[in-house]
Design a protein around this motif. Sequence first.
Motif, PDB file in Angstrom:
ATOM      1  N   ILE A   1       7.794  10.173  -0.326  1.00  0.00           N
ATOM      2  CA  ILE A   1       9.189  10.170   0.143  1.00  0.00           C
ATOM      3  C   ILE A   1       9.322   9.299   1.382  1.00  0.00           C
ATOM      4  CG2 ILE A   1      11.012  11.627   1.115  1.00  0.00           C
ATOM      5  CD1 ILE A   1       9.979  13.884  -0.677  1.00  0.00           C
ATOM      6  N   SER A   2       8.292   9.358   2.266  1.00  0.00           N
ATOM      7  CA  SER A   2       8.370   8.570   3.501  1.00  0.00           C
ATOM      8  C   SER A   2       8.363   7.075   3.206  1.00  0.00           C
ATOM      9  CB  SER A   2       7.194   8.929   4.420  1.00  0.00           C
ATOM     10  OG  SER A   2       5.969   8.530   3.841  1.00  0.00           O
ATOM     11  N   LYS A   3       7.632   6.673   2.131  1.00  0.00           N
ATOM     12  CA  LYS A   3       7.640   5.259   1.766  1.00  0.00           C
ATOM     13  C   LYS A   3       9.026   4.816   1.314  1.00  0.00           C
ATOM     14  CE  LYS A   3       2.736   4.976   0.446  1.00  0.00           C
ATOM     15  NZ  LYS A   3       1.772   4.757  -0.661  1.00  0.00           N
ATOM     16  N   GLU A   4       9.661   5.671   0.507  1.00  0.00           N
ATOM     17  CA  GLU A   4      11.018   5.348   0.074  1.00  0.00           C
ATOM     18  C   GLU A   4      11.962   5.296   1.275  1.00  0.00           C
ATOM     19  OE1 GLU A   4      12.106   8.245  -2.803  1.00  0.00           O
ATOM     20  OE2 GLU A   4      10.553   7.660  -4.259  1.00  0.00           O
ATOM     21  N   ASN A   5      11.785   6.246   2.181  1.00  0.00           N
ATOM     22  CA  ASN A   5      12.636   6.259   3.379  1.00  0.00           C
ATOM     23  C   ASN A   5      12.403   5.026   4.240  1.00  0.00           C
ATOM     24  OD1 ASN A   5      13.746   8.695   2.655  1.00  0.00           O
ATOM     25  ND2 ASN A   5      12.305   9.912   3.872  1.00  0.00           N
ATOM     26  N   GLU A   6      11.130   4.577   4.282  1.00  0.00           N
ATOM     27  CA  GLU A   6      10.815   3.398   5.086  1.00  0.00           C
ATOM     28  C   GLU A   6      11.566   2.169   4.578  1.00  0.00           C
ATOM     29  OE1 GLU A   6       6.876   0.865   6.554  1.00  0.00           O
ATOM     30  OE2 GLU A   6       6.675   2.615   5.230  1.00  0.00           O
ATOM     31  N   GLN A   7      11.657   2.039   3.241  1.00  0.00           N
ATOM     32  CA  GLN A   7      12.395   0.921   2.665  1.00  0.00           C
ATOM     33  C   GLN A   7      13.872   1.005   3.016  1.00  0.00           C
ATOM     34  OE1 GLN A   7      11.233  -1.705   1.181  1.00  0.00           O
ATOM     35  NE2 GLN A   7      13.261  -2.579   0.788  1.00  0.00           N
ATOM     36  N   LEU A   8      14.406   2.234   2.945  1.00  0.00           N
ATOM     37  CA  LEU A   8      15.816   2.422   3.306  1.00  0.00           C
ATOM     38  C   LEU A   8      16.042   2.112   4.781  1.00  0.00           C
ATOM     39  CD1 LEU A   8      16.586   5.744   1.379  1.00  0.00           C
ATOM     40  CD2 LEU A   8      17.369   3.445   0.791  1.00  0.00           C
ATOM     41  N   VAL A   9      15.062   2.491   5.609  1.00  0.00           N
ATOM     42  CA  VAL A   9      15.199   2.247   7.047  1.00  0.00           C
ATOM     43  C   VAL A   9      15.230   0.751   7.338  1.00  0.00           C
ATOM     44  CG1 VAL A   9      13.992   2.456   9.250  1.00  0.00           C
ATOM     45  CG2 VAL A   9      14.220   4.452   7.772  1.00  0.00           C
ATOM     46  N   ARG A  10      14.358   0.011   6.640  1.00  0.00           N
ATOM     47  CA  ARG A  10      14.355  -1.445   6.867  1.00  0.00           C
ATOM     48  C   ARG A  10      15.728  -2.043   6.560  1.00  0.00           C
ATOM     49  NH1 ARG A  10       9.447  -1.485   3.732  1.00  0.00           N
ATOM     50  NH2 ARG A  10       7.592  -1.415   5.071  1.00  0.00           N
ATOM     51  N   GLU A  11      16.287  -1.601   5.434  1.00  0.00           N
ATOM     52  CA  GLU A  11      17.597  -2.135   5.051  1.00  0.00           C
ATOM     53  C   GLU A  11      18.672  -1.733   6.054  1.00  0.00           C
ATOM     54  OE1 GLU A  11      18.216  -0.622   1.166  1.00  0.00           O
ATOM     55  OE2 GLU A  11      16.651  -1.852   0.220  1.00  0.00           O
ATOM     56  N   GLN A  12      18.575  -0.508   6.517  1.00  0.00           N
ATOM     57  CA  GLN A  12      19.581  -0.041   7.469  1.00  0.00           C
ATOM     58  C   GLN A  12      19.413  -0.693   8.833  1.00  0.00           C
ATOM     59  OE1 GLN A  12      22.193   1.988   7.017  1.00  0.00           O
ATOM     60  NE2 GLN A  12      21.726   2.029   4.809  1.00  0.00           N
ATOM     61  N   ASN A  13      18.160  -1.030   9.183  1.00  0.00           N
ATOM     62  CA  ASN A  13      17.919  -1.635  10.501  1.00  0.00           C
ATOM     63  C   ASN A  13      18.658  -2.958  10.667  1.00  0.00           C
ATOM     64  OD1 ASN A  13      16.348   0.385  11.505  1.00  0.00           O
ATOM     65  ND2 ASN A  13      14.387  -0.567  10.988  1.00  0.00           N
ATOM     66  N   ILE A  14      18.718  -3.721   9.568  1.00  0.00           N
ATOM     67  CA  ILE A  14      19.415  -5.009   9.646  1.00  0.00           C
ATOM     68  C   ILE A  14      20.882  -4.782   9.985  1.00  0.00           C
ATOM     69  CG2 ILE A  14      20.079  -7.050   8.331  1.00  0.00           C
ATOM     70  CD1 ILE A  14      17.519  -6.637   6.664  1.00  0.00           C
ATOM     71  N   ILE A  15      21.476  -3.815   9.283  1.00  0.00           N
ATOM     72  CA  ILE A  15      22.894  -3.512   9.539  1.00  0.00           C
ATOM     73  C   ILE A  15      23.059  -2.953  10.944  1.00  0.00           C
ATOM     74  CG2 ILE A  15      24.847  -2.120   8.773  1.00  0.00           C
ATOM     75  CD1 ILE A  15      23.580  -2.142   5.962  1.00  0.00           C
ATOM     76  N   LEU A  16      22.134  -2.080  11.331  1.00  0.00           N
ATOM     77  CA  LEU A  16      22.253  -1.444  12.642  1.00  0.00           C
ATOM     78  C   LEU A  16      22.074  -2.449  13.775  1.00  0.00           C
ATOM     79  CD1 LEU A  16      20.290   1.892  12.066  1.00  0.00           C
ATOM     80  CD2 LEU A  16      22.748   1.621  12.386  1.00  0.00           C
ATOM     81  N   GLU A  17      21.166  -3.404  13.595  1.00  0.00           N
ATOM     82  CA  GLU A  17      20.954  -4.395  14.648  1.00  0.00           C
ATOM     83  C   GLU A  17      22.219  -5.201  14.910  1.00  0.00           C
ATOM     84  OE1 GLU A  17      17.651  -6.729  13.458  1.00  0.00           O
ATOM     85  OE2 GLU A  17      16.147  -5.175  13.920  1.00  0.00           O
TER      86      GLU A  17
END
Length: 723
Positions: A408-424
Amino acid sequence: MRLLIRPAFYKFVCLLLLVTARWVPAWADTICISRNYPIQLAEYGQLEYLLDPAGDLTFKDVEHSPAFQKLPKQIPNFGLTKDAIWLRFTVKNSTQFPELMFNITYPILDLIDLYYPGSNGYEVIPGGELRPFKKRPVVHQNFVYNVSIPTGLSSTFYLRIQSREAILVPVYIGTAREIYSKLYNDDLLLSIYIGIILVMIFYNTFIFFSVKDWSYFYYIIYIACVGLAQICLHGFGYRFFWHENLYVTEQSVLWAGALSGISVLLFVQSFLHVREKAPWAYRTMNLFVIVYSSTIVLSLLGYFSVAYALIDFLAITGVSFILLFAIMQAVKHSRTAKIFVLAWTVFILAIICFVLKDVGIIPYNIFTSHIIVIGSAIEVILLSFALADKINTFKAEKEASQAIALEISKENEQLVREQNIILEAKVQERTEELQNSNHDLNVALTNLKDTQTRLVEKEKMASLGQLTAGIAHEINNPINFVTSNIKPLKLDIADLQELLNRYDRLADKTDIQSELKSIEQFKREIDIEYIHEEISSLIKGIEDGAARTAEIVKGLRTFSRLDESDVKSIDIHEGLDSTLVLLRNGIPPNVNIIKHYAELPKIECYAGKINQVFMNIFSNALNAIKSKKEQHNESITITTGQEDQFIVIRIKDTGIGMSEEVQQKIFDPFFTTKDVGEGTGLGLSIVFSIIEKHKGKIIVNSTPGEGAEFIIYLPLNITIHQS
């Protein structure tokens, strides 16, 4: 619960076996001790018994009584009974030793008396748990007796037994060497059992503190109670710990039984997760715990028979219920329940072997007589394995859950990467907005600081103006004394100069007598005595005016403290008095200043700032008094004192007071209860900041309509508190 299972379950199995047994051994009347058989167990037809329900038969009554019956069992076992039991047996000594020994291996009999043939007929050796331990012929928990039977002869012996516990009388007869050997073997086996129990307690205690699993805690209590039960049953506790305490001796077996039952129920609840898996079973087990606890109460109240009967009932029903529930859980593929059923099956088989030994199906020997201890030890070890297996199960479940969590953490990590771009991008946008806002806030803050500075200056100027007006008025009064007295003083001095001039002209006059009369007439005209008095009065008035002016100047100098930026030692009373001098003009006539000064040492402070504190508080007090609609004899009370390393100044007025809400805000900047334009609300805020700078504190107590009291705490040495 093992202690409780034994008598109750024993009765049940005994009854079953006696009904189904197909052979009865041949009777043998005399117990023969020989070189080939140096130790024997009295059994079957070798023992006769007589029941004494009233317990009042004497030895003479039973010595030749025809009521004795052959014992139809290998071991005398009469269960729970209030009857007194008489046993009779005959021993023949075929050894070369005239001295033999008896060993009765059931140590929890209350009373057991041995009647043996002596030189003057039968004599008695009293014994039992309720008899003094130190009077036993042999110091041991079993009842051990030395008897004398000449080689080749036989002697008949009697035993009288009474007990509130189940009556079981295994009687070993043999040479001293064999009896002592058996005692040693029995003690060794029980010592090994106690060692196993202690090892398991320490081991599981270590595991409990390591894994924090409460099943281990209840298991520790469980095996401790089991060990205590066996210690009580085999007489070790009585022998080594409490043989001098009759009360504990009476209660110990029942207490151990009840505690053993309670502990096993609590352990099963935790070990098999009864509360979560079967709430109905959890409530039933709690009911068993309550009833077990009541047996302790019955024991304490002396109802031993009722307590034993209740424990028997609880043992049968409790064991059956626990075993049935464990089997139900084992059927549902519970590993812990399967191991639990195995452990309890071993223990129940041990009980069955114990009963089979008593009814003669299997022989009575050191193994069968201690089978319950052996079964108990095996059960304790198996349950420890079960707890260890439980930890392994938890570990496997944890590893599985960690694997799932990792996925689950691996899947979350991918989601986090995608969200980080938007968040930045959003953060960058928000950062720019915040920077703009910070610039605007800095401008606003600068403006506020400038405004605050101007307001503070305005407050200082207002105070200075008020102070200047008061000083001008105060100085004007004594100066008026001086100016108003100068003119009449000049006139009086002129009259005196004229009088002196007339005396000077006498030297040029011829008619001195007439001139003297003229001078006397002039004295009467100017009233020379009044002039003397008036001159003294005028000079005194001028002196008072000058003194008051000097006092005001001194007060102003003390108040102002031009070196206020330096810390120096001052007399706090001087500061209070100088402030009151400067405010004298503003104090109404109906207001009394009451001083309660204590003897105080000098304190270190910023003198000018402390005087500013007094000025602001006194001004507030006077304003509060002037605001009263009806005024009478009002007052401002000043009290000083010392508490530890602090000087305490209390200033209490009889003004209008203030509400709790106002008290919470009076030290806030810009808060005022005056009308618009009459005050800036910085007076008490400045007071608070000055007291805080001195590492002191200020407290206000007030009730509407009853005035207010300000309490100021100032340290004696500000440099120590600042460090």
